[in-house]
Design a protein around this motif. Structure first.
Motif, PDB file in Angstrom:
ATOM      1  N   GLN A  35       0.831  -1.204   0.000  1.00 47.30           N
ATOM      2  CA  GLN A  35       0.000   0.000   0.000  1.00 47.30           C
ATOM      3  C   GLN A  35       0.868   1.258   0.000  1.00 47.30           C
ATOM      4  O   GLN A  35       0.536   2.236  -0.666  1.00 47.30           O
ATOM      5  N   PHE A  36       1.964   1.228   0.718  1.00 43.44           N
ATOM      6  CA  PHE A  36       2.897   2.347   0.707  1.00 43.44           C
ATOM      7  C   PHE A  36       3.338   2.642  -0.725  1.00 43.44           C
ATOM      8  O   PHE A  36       3.315   3.796  -1.173  1.00 43.44           O
ATOM      9  N   LEU A  37       3.702   1.615  -1.455  1.00 45.96           N
ATOM     10  CA  LEU A  37       4.155   1.796  -2.836  1.00 45.96           C
ATOM     11  C   LEU A  37       3.030   2.306  -3.735  1.00 45.96           C
ATOM     12  O   LEU A  37       3.264   3.139  -4.621  1.00 45.96           O
ATOM     13  N   ARG A  38       1.800   1.826  -3.511  1.00 41.01           N
ATOM     14  CA  ARG A  38       0.658   2.321  -4.299  1.00 41.01           C
ATOM     15  C   ARG A  38       0.402   3.803  -4.014  1.00 41.01           C
ATOM     16  O   ARG A  38       0.123   4.579  -4.935  1.00 41.01           O
ATOM     17  N   VAL A  39       0.497   4.195  -2.759  1.00 43.34           N
ATOM     18  CA  VAL A  39       0.280   5.597  -2.394  1.00 43.34           C
ATOM     19  C   VAL A  39       1.351   6.475  -3.051  1.00 43.34           C
ATOM     20  O   VAL A  39       1.027   7.525  -3.617  1.00 43.34           O
ATOM     21  N   ILE A  40       2.588   6.037  -2.995  1.00 45.33           N
ATOM     22  CA  ILE A  40       3.681   6.782  -3.650  1.00 45.33           C
ATOM     23  C   ILE A  40       3.373   6.946  -5.134  1.00 45.33           C
ATOM     24  O   ILE A  40       3.494   8.043  -5.689  1.00 45.33           O
TER      25      ILE A  40
END
Length: 78
Positions: A35-40
């Motif tokens: 999810q962190f990578l998707r938000v980025i």
């Protein structure tokens, strides 16, 4: 969160805050990281300074979340 939100226009702050909170709502470390990578990825095109800020703060933001819960509170795992 306040430092993060100073990097986006006031009109977009609620949306960005909600988006970032989704990182912390994930049930396990694998999903937190994903999810962190998707938000980025979502922030990169419209708010690149915000995305860069999150990337720079990744260790601080996710460090505690990636520690297994039983390691933090072994007595609660019963």
């Amino acid at each position: 969160m306040r430092n993060l939100l100073t990097r986006v226009p006031k009109a977009a702050q609620a949306m960005v805050a909600t988006l970032v909170r989704t990182i912390f709502a994930q049930p396990d470390a694998t999903q937190v990281r994903a999810q962190f990578l998707r938000v980025i990825e979502q922030l990169q095109s419209q708010f690149p300074a915000t995305a860069e800020f999150l990337i720079d703060a990744e260790t601080d933001l996710l460090g505690l979340l990636l520690v297994p819960r039983r390691a933090l509170a072994p007595d609660l795992e019963q």
